[in-house]
Write an enzyme that holds these catalytic residues in place. Sequence first.
Site, PDB file in Angstrom:
ATOM      1  N   SER A 157       5.292 -33.758  -4.978  1.00 42.93           N
ATOM      2  CA  SER A 157       4.288 -34.451  -5.791  1.00 42.93           C
ATOM      3  C   SER A 157       2.928 -34.413  -5.191  1.00 42.93           C
ATOM      4  O   SER A 157       2.345 -35.391  -5.243  1.00 42.93           O
ATOM      5  CB  SER A 157       4.893 -35.749  -5.994  1.00 42.93           C
ATOM      6  OG  SER A 157       6.045 -35.397  -6.582  1.00 42.93           O
ATOM      7  N   ARG A 172      -4.747 -30.015  -1.128  1.00 41.11           N
ATOM      8  CA  ARG A 172      -5.107 -31.500  -0.325  1.00 41.11           C
ATOM      9  C   ARG A 172      -4.155 -32.569  -0.635  1.00 41.11           C
ATOM     10  O   ARG A 172      -3.331 -32.419  -1.496  1.00 41.11           O
ATOM     11  CB  ARG A 172      -6.519 -31.741  -0.913  1.00 41.11           C
ATOM     12  CG  ARG A 172      -6.169 -32.211  -2.600  1.00 41.11           C
ATOM     13  CD  ARG A 172      -7.647 -32.304  -3.037  1.00 41.11           C
ATOM     14  NE  ARG A 172      -8.172 -30.955  -3.493  1.00 41.11           N
ATOM     15  CZ  ARG A 172      -7.435 -29.978  -4.191  1.00 41.11           C
ATOM     16  NH1 ARG A 172      -6.710 -30.354  -5.179  1.00 41.11           N
ATOM     17  NH2 ARG A 172      -8.097 -28.824  -4.419  1.00 41.11           N
ATOM     18  N   ASP A 210       6.555 -32.684  -9.789  1.00 44.93           N
ATOM     19  CA  ASP A 210       7.478 -33.471 -10.322  1.00 44.93           C
ATOM     20  C   ASP A 210       7.048 -33.453 -11.924  1.00 44.93           C
ATOM     21  O   ASP A 210       7.860 -33.887 -12.600  1.00 44.93           O
ATOM     22  CB  ASP A 210       7.285 -35.274  -9.861  1.00 44.93           C
ATOM     23  CG  ASP A 210       5.874 -35.603  -9.603  1.00 44.93           C
ATOM     24  OD1 ASP A 210       5.671 -36.657  -9.567  1.00 44.93           O
ATOM     25  OD2 ASP A 210       4.918 -34.782  -9.809  1.00 44.93           O
TER      26      ASP A 210
HETATM   27  O1  LIG Z   1       5.173 -39.337  -8.583  1.00 44.24           O
HETATM   28  P1  LIG Z   1       4.007 -39.638  -8.082  1.00 44.24           P
HETATM   29  O2  LIG Z   1       3.882 -39.833  -6.514  1.00 44.24           O
HETATM   30  O3  LIG Z   1       3.553 -40.811  -8.716  1.00 44.24           O
HETATM   31  O4  LIG Z   1       2.783 -38.215  -8.293  1.00 44.24           O
HETATM   32  C1  LIG Z   1       2.308 -38.196  -9.233  1.00 44.24           C
HETATM   33  C2  LIG Z   1       1.198 -37.182  -9.308  1.00 44.24           C
HETATM   34  O5  LIG Z   1       0.270 -37.608  -7.986  1.00 44.24           O
HETATM   35  C3  LIG Z   1      -0.986 -36.729  -7.782  1.00 44.24           C
HETATM   36  O6  LIG Z   1      -1.504 -37.409  -6.816  1.00 44.24           O
HETATM   37  C4  LIG Z   1      -0.451 -35.585  -7.008  1.00 44.24           C
HETATM   38  O7  LIG Z   1      -1.534 -34.556  -6.871  1.00 44.24           O
HETATM   39  C5  LIG Z   1       0.660 -34.733  -8.360  1.00 44.24           C
HETATM   40  O8  LIG Z   1       1.134 -33.727  -7.749  1.00 44.24           O
HETATM   41  C6  LIG Z   1       1.636 -35.862  -8.675  1.00 44.24           C
HETATM   42  O9  LIG Z   1       2.338 -35.174  -9.840  1.00 44.24           O
END
Ligand SMILES: O=P(O)(O)OC[C@H]1O[C@@H](O)[C@H](O)[C@@H](O)[C@@H]1O
Length: 485
Positions: A157, A172, A210
């Site tokens: 994610s 990043r 995700d």
């Molecule tokens: O499921 P999490 O950890 O809240 O992630 C949500 C999004 O968080 C962002 O910071 C990521 O760059 C994404 O790739 C990701 O989909």
Amino acid sequence: MVYLGPKKPPLRKGSMADVPASVLDQIQKFEEMFTVPASKLQEVTEHFVGELNKGLSKKGGNIPMIPGWVLEYPTGSEKGDYLAIDLGGTNLRVVLVKLGGNRDFDTTQSKYKLPDHMRTGSADALFSFIADSLKTFVDEEFPQGVTQALPLGFTFSYPASQDRINEGFLQRWTKGFDIDGVEGKDVVPMLQAQLQKRNIPIDVVALINDTTGTLVASMYTDPETRMGCIFGTGVNGAYYDVCSGVEKLQGRLPADITPDTPMAINCEYGSFDNELITLPRTKYDILVDKQSPRPGQQSFEKMTSGYYLGELLRLALVDLSQQGVIFKDQDMTKLEKPYVMDTSYPARIEEDPFENLEDTYDIFKNELGVETTGSERKLIRRLCELIGIRASRMSVCGIAAVCKKRGYKTAHIAADGSVFNKYPGFKERAAGGLRDIFGWEAKKNIEDYPIIIVAAEDGSGAGAAIIAALTQKRLAAGKSVGVVN
Ligand SMILES: O=P(O)(O)OC[C@H]1O[C@@H](O)[C@H](O)[C@@H](O)[C@@H]1O
Ligand SMILES: Nc1ncnc2c1ncn2[C@@H]1O[C@H](COP(=O)(O)OP(=O)(O)O)[C@@H](O)[C@H]1O
């Protein structure tokens, strides 16, 4: 007499009668700082549509718009046992997914909270943690061992560029992560190396985001799904475009991937408007950004996601305390610790049903060592509401922009993440934001709007498995799953 079940506590009326002028003034200032009117939401959304298109162009823009190499829609007939792991911002999940082949699936899963130090440790420590968690899970689920390698969908994610489905070059870190030696690198071989070291019989078939998993898993059970969104530690969304709509892929596609082939796009729209053309940032948003490991990045996410909302609250309260408006003669040691409040704090404060906010008193006294007066608690409560309302309303600009770009007049937006699932009032506030953007006539039930946000299927579990199944089917048929070599 029909028993209607336990009565819900009455809605708090929230009188401000006994609040002194100095505190009322501050509440008024917060009202002005954090309120985002319909006109602003519409302006942000219009800019968002342009930025989505820019992200798909060869020139690019603030929003990555990453092709996810999911090149068909799930049919619902996908079958088989798949492993999935989900490296999120707060938890690592390991899931065994049994796809039933009839739009049904069954999952067995374990969740491992990421130790805080993991965010800023070494790459080895992170991928060892993942491999160890996988080993624990596989040993428990397959005590007799396995005859052949288990296919795995790796939900990662974070923004990872992909020229094919089974790779992901981290662009990043986001959500407070700051681990050396991973940015710019393919994370799949990093995981595979740790798996081989432990002789774990796993084959990483696909790397997915995700939101892409959420999109595919939800479409598997609900064909009206048009987006997969996460409102969790971070924010993001995915949707299906067609290959001809992805300018930056032109000239790089193999012959068997035609212009009308579907292409799932991981928007990575947490980075929307890093140029700060339209986002209505407050001085606390600027502080959050300045004090983060990656200043200038993820500007939209830093105003709306679970990793940051508690910190925004904390910064505003510390500011008022330093101005002498609240918490006079109180010990601020705990409250001055960055990120001491996660987003469960504003959530719990907004759920306090008592007029005198007794639950809020307990939270500040027992968890933060601060004695609060009644009027201070009323300010805290209103500040939480303002931060929560702004986050919910701003969050839907990404949904509205994708729907406008794709011309969706109606849609099911499959959403997951603790902010969506646990923040009080998020769903109603988000629906109100969409109504303000599209100018819809008010409806009694938010489910009656043309575009509705619905609870997603398990994207990072089932979604990863379905994508692994789709990928295996393509590979078996000799079809491409990436750009020409
Ligand atoms: O499921 P999490 O950890 O809240 O992630 C949500 C999004 O968080 C962002 O910071 C990521 O760059 C994404 O790739 C990701 O989909
Ligand atoms: N009750 C709550 N209401 C809203 N947000 C919450 C609540 N509890 C935790 N959070 C936030 O949710 C985020 C975790 O999101 P979650 O979706 O569970 O994990 P991940 O982002 O790793 O997939 C954290 O940033 C945390 O601050």
